[in-house]
Design a protein around this motif. Structure first.
Motif, PDB file in Angstrom:
ATOM      1  N   TRP A   1      -7.254 -23.780  57.608  1.00 45.45           N
ATOM      2  CA  TRP A   1      -7.070 -25.079  56.964  1.00 45.45           C
ATOM      3  C   TRP A   1      -6.809 -24.892  55.473  1.00 45.45           C
ATOM      4  O   TRP A   1      -7.292 -23.935  54.864  1.00 45.45           O
ATOM      5  N   GLU A   2      -6.086 -25.832  54.924  1.00 41.71           N
ATOM      6  CA  GLU A   2      -5.841 -25.802  53.477  1.00 41.71           C
ATOM      7  C   GLU A   2      -7.151 -26.106  52.749  1.00 41.71           C
ATOM      8  O   GLU A   2      -7.890 -27.016  53.133  1.00 41.71           O
TER       9      GLU A   2
ATOM     10  N   GLU B   1      -2.448 -30.180  57.195  1.00 42.41           N
ATOM     11  CA  GLU B   1      -3.006 -29.287  56.160  1.00 42.41           C
ATOM     12  C   GLU B   1      -3.479 -27.992  56.817  1.00 42.41           C
ATOM     13  O   GLU B   1      -4.652 -27.622  56.723  1.00 42.41           O
ATOM     14  N   LYS B   2      -2.551 -27.364  57.499  1.00 38.38           N
ATOM     15  CA  LYS B   2      -2.868 -26.113  58.198  1.00 38.38           C
ATOM     16  C   LYS B   2      -1.805 -25.078  57.832  1.00 38.38           C
ATOM     17  O   LYS B   2      -0.749 -25.013  58.462  1.00 38.38           O
TER      18      LYS B   2
END
Lengths: 706, 119
Positions: free
Chosen positions: A703-704, A160-161
């Motif tokens: 990050w998301e 999730e990056k």
């Protein structure tokens, strides 16, 4: 992303392609504390002896590329192939890296032409972890792993990056930029884009020998990986990769004077590669106890090179690999895998070389060579609770080798392998493995350093015809490796699981391609022949290693490892001797300390590198003061120091460090009176070529968020 | 290049020192009244922190890592433990610098809406 999708993606990340294709032993149930992840660790749960270099380990040094990621490891030694091209080579169990199978998420990579420079083409910041397995491993990915297997896990599409950027610069002017972007497009598809550009635009010559310490180069490397993961468990992984690397090493350009007749000795190398692969895994029942998988991989590699004014080597390689598998987990105790496999390497080579005369003594034009293997394999796994597990594997394959218009040379070979793991009590793990390994040799590219010499190539027991030499050269190397490991886990100081581990591995060749710098009394020759050409020929290595790791206080990890290797080979006319240019031992001490919540991280690594036997023609070399450089024919023992400090903030890290802080450098790397004389040799490298290097860099992670 | 490196090292050392100086300044008044080491330690242990235990959909090590990499750097957070098995995040924080609402919002922002188990 939905909760379901998150769960699916997470499990997709944990199981690479299918259950068949990976062994995941992460203890997900355990509490994950906010602690610094150890850089290197011995996995407790794997069947074989596997050392993992974690993401933290990949961040504790500059680790610009894969070669530099092994500095913390005593198992793997990294050196240069020669003093001009920048090609790096590893040694595992005292043997050349060509006997170590390189895997990219369980796909064989860095084969053939890609081997000499391959380590430089895997950016360290693309990787999530590296697993180093010693000894023979599973038969599923082939049996080219003779001394072991190194598997690289890349950043995942499910990370999730959305953006990761790493930029660093070194004091030798090398700059490095990496970008990664992982995007989850919907509940089933995700992708990761990986980009790398690095270069070195200055010609540095700190030791004043007139040769660049490191080649000028420019590397552009792009990769895109896709993952499809359906809730039913089906997975598809697709990837493409493009690479272009240009490098120029050798004499400083400033030495070329106007009107000078003799051209400079420089190496110009252009490597280009394109790769594409598909991996598919399909569960056959709801609980995924039965599944099928397929892996298809294509790789094109082209190397256009000049080594000085009198040697050119231009070659292209097409490689195709297919693996089909069926796995059935009958119950908790019994599991088996069956599969079929095919691999083809096709080479097209032009090779011109002349030394000591005006005529080419090697003149190959458009020579095509194909080497293939295809066959079936099976592997059975038995588990007796957590106490005992046994893996027995067998491959049966046709190996075929054809050069030019000659008839192919084919043979059927079976390769058995056995792995055992016994855990009598939770604190003690005993492992043993044994089996056969096979690979086709590519004597020239496996020993690319020979091109950085002006020496004559001879084939003492082969035909004088060069094409025959090449057929002769692609020997099917055949070896058996046996090994065992015992690891004790115990609480000590602040560690819940400190460990002490002992290994012994032995590799013994039945057939091996030998490149002999010490052949005959005639100087300035390099001989190519096989172990079977030598009467009573033997080639073996015994390697012993001990590892100890613990935390004296919280967040402070101490790891100490030591390795001793005894490598010997029988060469023509010289009998059984210590393998030259192979370090006898290596010791590594690694200290890492992090402050609360890992806001500051301090890493320190020191190593002591044992002596190696130099070639006979180097034994009488003297330094500028007239002293013998290699007393008793051995290189000096030398230390290396690395240190890094990292400051971490929310979303970004900055780091600075130094390599080779003792500033130890091999003296007189370039041998020979002149670059034109037949004794010119830039390939006798046993130590560091560059002194202190300082670096600094930044890592930015976005990050998301919701 | 060496100048840049040296400057970076000096800057980093200065940052370490500045943190220490700030901490020292905060405790200066109290420390002056305490005459021995044991008393100093006692005072340090009494420095007020609060613990917040949250339940969230933490189902894998990457979830844990994401929480560690983000919540661990939130202002006022002085300790963090994430359990995948229990699906909990236990945050130790300085109430003078942050509060429960802020921490819950930070968890929600990175995709982990959480409920309070204990505070």
């Amino acid at each position: 992303m939905s909760v379901l999708a998150s769960a699916v993606m997470a499990s997709a990340q944990d199981i690479d392609t299918t259950g068949i294709y990976s062994e995941r032993y992460d203890s997900l149930g355990a509490a994950v504390l906010m602690q610094r992840q150890p850089g290197n660790k011995l996995s407790k749960y794997t069947q074989g002896r596997v050392e993992t270099i974690t993401a933290a380990g990949l961040c504790k040094m500059a680790c610009c590329n894969l070669a530099e990621s092994f500095e913390n490891s005593a198992s793997v030694t990294v050196g240069y192939s020669d003093a001009v091209t920048g090609a790096r080579q590893i040694r595992l169990l005292g043997l050349s890296g060509v006997y170590t199978q390189m895997l990219d998420e369980n796909r064989p990579v860095m084969r053939g032409l890609a081997a000499p420079f391959g380590l430089s083409y895997v950016p360290g910041q693309w990787l999530e972890s590296i697993q180093i397995a010693k000894g023979v491993t599973s038969v599923i990915n082939g049996v080219e792993s003779i001394t072991g297997q190194i598997n690289m896990e890349h950043r995942k599409p499910t990370d999730e990056k959305p953006l990761f950027v790493n930029a660093s610069v070194m004091s030798d002017s090398k700059a490095d930029l990496n970008v990664a972007s992982a995007l989850q497009l919907n509940d089933t598809w995700s992708t990761v884009l990986l980009g790398h550009i690095s270069g070195n635009n200055k010609e540095m010559d700190w030791n004043g020998d007139g040769f660049m310490d490191d080649p000028r180069n420019l590397q552009i490397n792009l990769s895109n990986r896709w993952l499809y993961y359906s809730p039913s468990g089906m997975q598809i992984r697709i990837g493409v990769r493009l690479l272009r690397d240009w490098r120029r090493g050798g004499q400083l350009s400033s030495l070329q004077l106007p009107g000078q007749d003799i051209p400079l000795w420089q190496s110009n190398i252009l490597n280009q590669s394109a790769n594409g692969y598909v991996k598919i895994g399909v569960p056959l029942n709801e609980e995924n106890s039965q599944n099928i998988a397929a892996v298809l991989d294509y790789n094109y590699y082209n190397m256009a090179s000049e080594f000085g004014p009198k040697t050119t080597y231009d070659a292209g390689q097409h490689s195709g690999f297919a693996n089909l598998l069926y796995q059935n987990e009958i119950n908790e105790s019994h599991k088996f895998t069956l599969g079929a496999t095919a691999l083809l390497d096709y080479y097209l080579e032009d090779f011109l070389r002349t030394v000591g005369s005006q005529y080419y003594d090697i003149d190959i034009n458009g020579l095509n060579t194909s080497m293939s293997r295809y066959g079936i394999f099976g592997e059975y796994t038995f588990h007796l609770e957590d106490k005992l597990s046994i893996i027995a594997g067998l491959r049966g394959e046709w190996y075929s080798n054809r050069t030019g218009d000659d008839n192919p040379v084919s043979r059927f070979v079976t390769s058995p392998r056995l792995t055992l793991k016994y855990t009598p009590v939770e604190q003690i793990v005993f492992r043993a493995n044994a089996g056969r390994g096979l690979r086709y040799a590519c004597p020239l590219v496996d020993n690319i350093g020979v091109l950085s010499t002006s020496k004559t190539f001879v084939t003492p027991s082969g035909s004088s015809d060069i094409s025959d030499r090449w057929v002769y050269g692609h020997t099917l190397e055949d070896a058996w490796t046996f090994g065992s490991n015992i690891t004790f886990y115990f609480p000590l100081a602040a560690s819940d699981e400190a460990y002490l581990s002992f290994d012994f591995f032995r590799t013994q060749f039945a057939e091996q391609s030998i490149v002999d710098y010490e052949y005959s009394a005639i100087p300035h020759q390099i001989a190519f022949y096989n172990l079977s050409d030598v009467a009573d020929g033997r080639s073996f290595t015994n390697t012993y290693q001990a590892d100890f790791s613990f935390e004296p206080v919280e967040r402070f990890t101490v790891t100490l490892t030591g390795r001793y290797s005894d490598a010997r080979v029988t060469t023509l006319g010289a009998g059984l001797r210590e393998r030259p240019m192979t370090s006898r031992y290596k010791g590594v001490l690694n200290l890492q300390y992090s402050t609360n919540l890992n806001k500051w991280i301090f890493d320190f690594t020191s190593s002591v590198n044992g002596p190696c036997r130099v070639y006979d023609f180097m034994k009488d070399f003297k330094d500028s003061e007239g002293n013998l450089m290699y007393k008793d024919g051995l290189t000096p023992v030398y230390p290396l120091l690395y240190a890094q400090v990292t400051r971490r903030f929310k979303g970004f890290d900055i780091y600075a460090g130094g390599e080779n802080l003792t500033n130890f450098r091999q003296e007189n790397v370039i041998l020979g009176e002149t670059t034109q004389s037949p004794d010119f040799d830039a390939s006798c490298v046993w130590g560091p070529l560059m002194g202190i290097k300082l670096y600094g860099g930044v890592r930015i992670t976005i990050w998301e968020t919701e | 290049m060496k100048k840049i490196f040296v400057s970076t090292i000096i800057a980093m050392m200065a940052m370490v020192c500045s943190e220490n100086i700030a901490t020292a300044a905060e405790t200066q008044g109290q420390a002056a009244e305490i005459s021995n080491v044991a008393q100093k330690k006692e005072m340090k242990n009494k420095k007020e922190t609060k613990v917040l235990k949250l339940s969230a959909n933490i189902h894998c090590k990457d979830c844990a890592k994401k929480i560690q990499e983000n919540i661990g750097f939130e202002k006022g957070v002085v300790g963090l433990e994430v359990s995948v098995e229990e699906r909990t995040a236990t945050i130790t924080y300085n109430p003078a610098k942050t509060d429960v609402v802020t921490l819950l919002a930070a968890m929600r922002k990175i995709g982990f809406p959480a409920t309070i188990i204990e505070q």
